[in-house]
Write a protein that holds these residues in place. Structure first.
Motif, PDB file in Angstrom:
ATOM      1  N   GLN A 151     -16.892  33.865  13.175  1.00 22.65           N
ATOM      2  CA  GLN A 151     -18.196  33.316  12.836  1.00 22.65           C
ATOM      3  C   GLN A 151     -18.146  32.661  11.466  1.00 22.65           C
ATOM      4  O   GLN A 151     -18.818  31.676  11.212  1.00 22.65           O
ATOM      5  CB  GLN A 151     -19.255  34.424  12.854  1.00 22.65           C
ATOM      6  N   HIS A 152     -17.342  33.224  10.586  1.00 21.36           N
ATOM      7  CA  HIS A 152     -17.203  32.711   9.227  1.00 21.36           C
ATOM      8  C   HIS A 152     -15.745  32.314   9.037  1.00 21.36           C
ATOM      9  O   HIS A 152     -14.868  33.170   9.006  1.00 21.36           O
ATOM     10  CB  HIS A 152     -17.616  33.775   8.214  1.00 21.36           C
ATOM     11  N   ARG A 153     -15.505  31.030   8.919  1.00 16.12           N
ATOM     12  CA  ARG A 153     -14.134  30.517   8.913  1.00 16.12           C
ATOM     13  C   ARG A 153     -13.252  31.155   7.846  1.00 16.12           C
ATOM     14  O   ARG A 153     -12.107  31.517   8.110  1.00 16.12           O
ATOM     15  CB  ARG A 153     -14.139  29.003   8.765  1.00 16.12           C
ATOM     16  N   GLY A 154     -13.751  31.317   6.644  1.00 13.75           N
ATOM     17  CA  GLY A 154     -12.943  31.909   5.570  1.00 13.75           C
ATOM     18  C   GLY A 154     -12.507  33.324   5.895  1.00 13.75           C
ATOM     19  O   GLY A 154     -11.349  33.686   5.715  1.00 13.75           O
ATOM     20  N   ALA A 155     -13.429  34.126   6.404  1.00 14.29           N
ATOM     21  CA  ALA A 155     -13.100  35.501   6.775  1.00 14.29           C
ATOM     22  C   ALA A 155     -12.128  35.522   7.948  1.00 14.29           C
ATOM     23  O   ALA A 155     -11.217  36.356   7.995  1.00 14.29           O
ATOM     24  CB  ALA A 155     -14.370  36.275   7.118  1.00 14.29           C
ATOM     25  N   ALA A 156     -12.298  34.607   8.898  1.00 18.16           N
ATOM     26  CA  ALA A 156     -11.396  34.543  10.056  1.00 18.16           C
ATOM     27  C   ALA A 156      -9.991  34.163   9.620  1.00 18.16           C
ATOM     28  O   ALA A 156      -9.007  34.720  10.109  1.00 18.16           O
ATOM     29  CB  ALA A 156     -11.932  33.546  11.080  1.00 18.16           C
ATOM     30  N   GLU A 157      -9.880  33.222   8.701  1.00 14.22           N
ATOM     31  CA  GLU A 157      -8.560  32.827   8.196  1.00 14.22           C
ATOM     32  C   GLU A 157      -7.882  33.977   7.468  1.00 14.22           C
ATOM     33  O   GLU A 157      -6.679  34.186   7.607  1.00 14.22           O
ATOM     34  CB  GLU A 157      -8.696  31.614   7.276  1.00 14.22           C
ATOM     35  N   GLU A 158      -8.668  34.759   6.726  1.00 13.60           N
ATOM     36  CA  GLU A 158      -8.111  35.924   6.034  1.00 13.60           C
ATOM     37  C   GLU A 158      -7.632  36.970   7.035  1.00 13.60           C
ATOM     38  O   GLU A 158      -6.542  37.527   6.877  1.00 13.60           O
ATOM     39  CB  GLU A 158      -9.156  36.534   5.102  1.00 13.60           C
ATOM     40  N   LEU A 159      -8.428  37.232   8.067  1.00 13.68           N
ATOM     41  CA  LEU A 159      -8.009  38.186   9.101  1.00 13.68           C
ATOM     42  C   LEU A 159      -6.710  37.739   9.760  1.00 13.68           C
ATOM     43  O   LEU A 159      -5.804  38.546   9.979  1.00 13.68           O
ATOM     44  CB  LEU A 159      -9.089  38.318  10.179  1.00 13.68           C
ATOM     45  N   ALA A 160      -6.622  36.455  10.101  1.00 13.21           N
ATOM     46  CA  ALA A 160      -5.427  35.926  10.757  1.00 13.21           C
ATOM     47  C   ALA A 160      -4.196  36.101   9.870  1.00 13.21           C
ATOM     48  O   ALA A 160      -3.150  36.580  10.331  1.00 13.21           O
ATOM     49  CB  ALA A 160      -5.635  34.450  11.095  1.00 13.21           C
ATOM     50  N   ALA A 161      -4.326  35.740   8.605  1.00 17.48           N
ATOM     51  CA  ALA A 161      -3.188  35.832   7.682  1.00 17.48           C
ATOM     52  C   ALA A 161      -2.766  37.278   7.453  1.00 17.48           C
ATOM     53  O   ALA A 161      -1.571  37.603   7.477  1.00 17.48           O
ATOM     54  CB  ALA A 161      -3.552  35.173   6.353  1.00 17.48           C
TER      55      ALA A 161
END
Length: 117
Positions: A46-56
């Motif tokens: 839902q929140h791109r920044g948080a999603a990118e952090e989760l992925a990394a």
């Protein structure tokens, strides 16, 4: 007659995003993210920044046993499931209450495979 499939997406990235959002809503998972093995965001969140952090962060951590919670950040516990598609290793990451996150990890792969096919 109303065509029930009218909201289908012709672009895979948009279709994946919509599918993951629908699975989150149905299973009540807080977040559902699809990443590649290098930790790059493929879809979700839902929140791109948080999603990118989760992925990394999911890609950086050693693999936990299937279904075991993985502390990604001090504020987020996630469950990670490894998927393979067309010789590519992918990570499906779910956050939220344990049962909800597990339900999302069970439901999401079938739709992901359909979309990527």
């Amino acid at each position: 007659m109303v065509e029930r499939r009218s909201p289908r997406r012709h672009y895979k990235d948009t279709a994946l995003q919509s599918w993951l959002a629908a699975v989150c809503e149905r299973t009540r998972a807080a977040e559902l993210v699809l990443a590649d093995a290098a930790g790059l965001l493929v879809a979700g969140g839902q929140h791109r920044g948080a999603a990118e952090e989760l992925a990394a962060e999911a890609a950086r951590h050693p693999r936990a046993p299937a279904g075991a919670p993985l502390r990604i950040t001090p504020a987020a516990t996630a469950v990670v499931r490894a998927l393979t598609w067309d010789d590519e290793d992918l990570l499906l990451i779910a956050t939220g209450e344990g049962a909800c996150a597990m339900a999302a990890l069970e439901e999401a792969p079938a739709g992901i495979r359909r979309i990527l096919a």
